[in-house]
Design a protein around this motif. Structure first.
Motif, mmCIF file in Angstrom:
data_model
loop_
_atom_site.group_PDB
_atom_site.id
_atom_site.type_symbol
_atom_site.label_atom_id
_atom_site.label_comp_id
_atom_site.label_asym_id
_atom_site.label_seq_id
_atom_site.Cartn_x
_atom_site.Cartn_y
_atom_site.Cartn_z
ATOM 1 N N LEU A 257 4.451 5.900 10.200
ATOM 2 C CA LEU A 257 5.653 6.500 9.616
ATOM 3 C C LEU A 257 6.209 7.675 10.421
ATOM 4 O O LEU A 257 7.427 7.804 10.558
ATOM 5 C CB LEU A 257 5.343 6.935 8.177
ATOM 6 C CG LEU A 257 5.460 5.782 7.166
ATOM 7 C CD1 LEU A 257 4.641 6.054 5.923
ATOM 8 C CD2 LEU A 257 6.917 5.541 6.804
ATOM 9 N N THR B 109 3.897 -5.244 6.864
ATOM 10 C CA THR B 109 2.762 -6.173 6.787
ATOM 11 C C THR B 109 2.473 -6.634 5.361
ATOM 12 O O THR B 109 1.599 -7.470 5.142
ATOM 13 C CB THR B 109 1.487 -5.489 7.332
ATOM 14 O OG1 THR B 109 1.337 -4.243 6.631
ATOM 15 C CG2 THR B 109 1.575 -5.233 8.824
ATOM 16 N N GLY B 110 3.187 -6.076 4.389
ATOM 17 C CA GLY B 110 2.906 -6.397 2.986
ATOM 18 C C GLY B 110 3.588 -7.680 2.533
ATOM 19 O O GLY B 110 4.254 -8.360 3.315
ATOM 20 N N MET B 111 3.420 -7.997 1.245
ATOM 21 C CA MET B 111 3.982 -9.250 0.718
ATOM 22 C C MET B 111 5.507 -9.238 0.751
ATOM 23 O O MET B 111 6.138 -10.201 1.165
ATOM 24 C CB MET B 111 3.485 -9.488 -0.709
ATOM 25 C CG MET B 111 2.058 -9.959 -0.695
ATOM 26 S SD MET B 111 1.500 -10.517 -2.289
ATOM 27 C CE MET B 111 2.545 -11.895 -2.549
ATOM 28 N N ALA C 201 6.625 -0.115 0.563
ATOM 29 C CA ALA C 201 5.246 0.321 0.811
ATOM 30 C C ALA C 201 4.699 1.087 -0.386
ATOM 31 O O ALA C 201 3.781 1.906 -0.247
ATOM 32 C CB ALA C 201 5.202 1.171 2.078
ATOM 33 N N GLY D 107 6.454 -0.981 5.555
ATOM 34 C CA GLY D 107 5.630 -1.882 4.731
ATOM 35 C C GLY D 107 5.752 -3.299 5.255
ATOM 36 O O GLY D 107 5.663 -4.276 4.508
ATOM 37 N N ARG E 35 -3.576 2.291 9.540
ATOM 38 C CA ARG E 35 -4.571 1.213 9.740
ATOM 39 C C ARG E 35 -4.000 0.085 10.588
ATOM 40 O O ARG E 35 -4.697 -0.564 11.360
ATOM 41 C CB ARG E 35 -4.970 0.590 8.386
ATOM 42 C CG ARG E 35 -5.764 1.448 7.468
ATOM 43 C CD ARG E 35 -6.116 0.667 6.198
ATOM 44 N NE ARG E 35 -4.932 0.310 5.398
ATOM 45 C CZ ARG E 35 -4.365 1.114 4.515
ATOM 46 N NH1 ARG E 35 -4.859 2.315 4.291
ATOM 47 N NH2 ARG E 35 -3.278 0.741 3.826
ATOM 48 N N SER E 36 -2.691 -0.160 10.428
ATOM 49 C CA SER E 36 -2.066 -1.286 11.129
ATOM 50 C C SER E 36 -1.357 -0.871 12.416
ATOM 51 O O SER E 36 -0.999 -1.734 13.229
ATOM 52 C CB SER E 36 -1.027 -1.956 10.222
ATOM 53 O OG SER E 36 -1.613 -2.342 9.013
ATOM 54 N N ALA F 274 4.006 0.335 9.268
ATOM 55 C CA ALA F 274 2.978 0.149 8.220
ATOM 56 C C ALA F 274 2.054 1.362 8.251
ATOM 57 O O ALA F 274 2.372 2.378 8.878
ATOM 58 C CB ALA F 274 2.229 -1.158 8.434
ATOM 59 N N SER F 275 0.924 1.254 7.575
ATOM 60 C CA SER F 275 0.008 2.400 7.522
ATOM 61 C C SER F 275 -0.656 2.586 8.886
ATOM 62 O O SER F 275 -0.597 1.698 9.745
ATOM 63 C CB SER F 275 -1.055 2.158 6.453
ATOM 64 O OG SER F 275 -1.995 1.232 6.934
HETATM 65 P P1 A2P Z 1 -0.887 -1.831 5.731
HETATM 66 O O1 A2P Z 1 -0.855 -3.326 5.876
HETATM 67 O O2 A2P Z 1 -1.081 -1.137 7.035
HETATM 68 O O3 A2P Z 1 -1.813 -1.350 4.640
HETATM 69 P P2 A2P Z 1 1.478 -4.799 -0.370
HETATM 70 O O4 A2P Z 1 2.422 -4.270 -1.414
HETATM 71 O O5 A2P Z 1 1.614 -6.246 -0.142
HETATM 72 O O6 A2P Z 1 0.078 -4.349 -0.592
HETATM 73 O O7 A2P Z 1 1.975 -4.095 1.022
HETATM 74 C C1 A2P Z 1 2.083 -2.727 1.170
HETATM 75 C C2 A2P Z 1 2.707 -2.412 2.511
HETATM 76 O O8 A2P Z 1 2.884 -1.002 2.607
HETATM 77 C C3 A2P Z 1 1.854 -2.814 3.697
HETATM 78 O O9 A2P Z 1 2.693 -3.108 4.805
HETATM 79 C C4 A2P Z 1 1.064 -1.527 3.962
HETATM 80 O O10 A2P Z 1 0.612 -1.387 5.296
HETATM 81 C C5 A2P Z 1 2.134 -0.506 3.702
HETATM 82 N N1 A2P Z 1 1.568 0.792 3.344
HETATM 83 C C6 A2P Z 1 0.712 1.063 2.345
HETATM 84 N N2 A2P Z 1 0.409 2.382 2.335
HETATM 85 C C7 A2P Z 1 1.094 2.933 3.354
HETATM 86 C C8 A2P Z 1 1.194 4.257 3.879
HETATM 87 N N3 A2P Z 1 0.554 5.273 3.321
HETATM 88 N N4 A2P Z 1 1.986 4.447 4.952
HETATM 89 C C9 A2P Z 1 2.654 3.423 5.518
HETATM 90 N N5 A2P Z 1 2.610 2.140 5.059
HETATM 91 C C10 A2P Z 1 1.834 1.912 4.009
#
Ligand code: A2P
Length: 329
Positions: A55, A9-11, A70, A7, A37-38, A34-35
């Motif tokens: 992951l 890239t998240g907050m 995450a 996670g 997408r990232s 991260a997901s």
């Molecule tokens: P990503 O930026 O690729 O979506 P927040 O709580 O600020 O929204 O951040 C959530 C974090 O968890 C982000 O880094 C997001 O990555 C990651 N995340 C969300 N869903 C998944 C997933 N299914 N697998 C891995 N990381 C995830």
């Protein structure tokens, strides 16, 4: 020592990176996860550029520690997969907090519970962490009987969508809503979803997690309120003790508690505020005064940066403890 940030890239992930940069742990390799997408995108850590991985790739790296932020669903699904390859997971979500066989840890209070066999360790809720940092040392001396806590919680605790809602409302722009009502110029007595007993999940986390971390005999009742503050949670707390207390001694105990900073001088308008807690790792306490309506009872005001000690700092401190005590690797 290999550490994965899930996670990243998240907050909270972003704060974890900032805290790790400051703590300088003896870590050889970091993985930023991260997901999908990232995955493949760059991310900065210290002066280097790393590539974000997904992951499955992260599990294959078999990190010694994985710090998860995450969301609960990702933790439920993936923490056991990391555990299976020998990783110790420090989880910021609520997925495992109330599991009887999982430790719920605030290092200054109960890190000594941790053993090398604890492979999924839960980080408490942000509002709980700042509350127990103040209650735990006072409980040792005076025995806390009952706590009435009202929170004033910032929108950063609800993630990016909530930050955007406030920004849009300030700028008069129509956009996606994180809350059922406007947050600008408003207070919502509604943090997280409602449960069957009429309390919100956030209120029940404060109750149940405080009991688990300090003492199940402590009675806690909570009202959690979302306020239009961008970062930092505040709490008005009424504490009834088993016995009478000395106010000067209460101040001394809190002054000596590691990770707590006293800001308490009404002559100079000195008290904790979210604006001044931002980016700091400590929990701030002030407005300490006797409740004159009831014996053995105290009122005080607690503020902390919910993304720091409330999440990232606490998780990194658990990692630091595991490494220092050689409970991982
Ligand atoms: P990503 O930026 O690729 O979506 P927040 O709580 O600020 O929204 O951040 C959530 C974090 O968890 C982000 O880094 C997001 O990555 C990651 N995340 C969300 N869903 C998944 C997933 N299914 N697998 C891995 N990381 C995830």
């Amino acid at each position: 020592m290999k550490v994965a940030i899930v996670g990243a890239t998240g907050m909270v992930g972003t704060e974890i990176i900032a805290v790790l940069e400051a703590y300088n742990l003896p870590v050889d390799t970091y993985y930023f996860v991260a997901s999908e997408r990232s995955a493949g995108k760059p991310i900065q850590f210290k002066d280097e550029t790393y590539t974000i991985i997904g992951l499955s790739d992260a599990v294959e790296k078999k990190p010694d520690i994985a710090i998860f932020s995450a969301g609960g669903a990702t933790s439920f699904e993936w923490a056991p997969k990391f555990e299976a390859v020998g990783t110790t997971v420090i989880d910021n979500s609520s997925a495992f907090r109330m599991d009887e066989d999982k430790c719920l840890v605030v290092p200054e209070i109960n890190a000594d519970l941790l053993k090398s066999t604890d492979k999924i360790i839960a980080n408490p809720n942000c509002s709980t962490i700042q509350l127990v940092m103040v209650l735990a040392p006072l409980h040792k001396k005076y025995g806390v009987k009952r706590v009435v806590v009202s929170t004033y919680q910032s929108i950063s605790g609800s993630g990016m969508k909530a930050m955007r809602q406030l920004e849009n409302e300030k700028n008069g722009v129509k956009g996606e809503m994180a809350y059922p009502y406007p947050i600008e110029g408003n207070c919502l007595p509604h943090c997280d979803s409602f449960t069957e007993n009429g309390y919100t999940k956030e209120e029940m986390k404060l109750t149940n997690e405080t009991k688990k971390i300090i003492d199940p005999s402590i009675n806690v009742t909570a009202t959690a309120v979302r306020v239009p503050v961008s970062g930092g949670h505040s709490e008005a707390v009424n504490i009834e003790f088993e016995s009478d207390f000395d106010l000067a001694d209460v101040r001394k105990i809190l002054h000596e508690m590691q990770g707590v900073t006293l800001k308490d001088n009404i002559d100079t308008n000195t008290y904790p505020m979210p604006l001044y807690a931002k980016g700091k790792d400590d929990v701030f306490v002030g407005r300490i005064r006797r409740d004159e309506s009831q014996a053995n009872t105290l009122n005080l005001w607690i503020v902390a940066d919910n993304l720091r000690k409330g999440a990232a700092t606490n998780a990194v401190q658990i990692a630091a403890y595991l490494i220092d005590k050689k409970l991982v690797g």
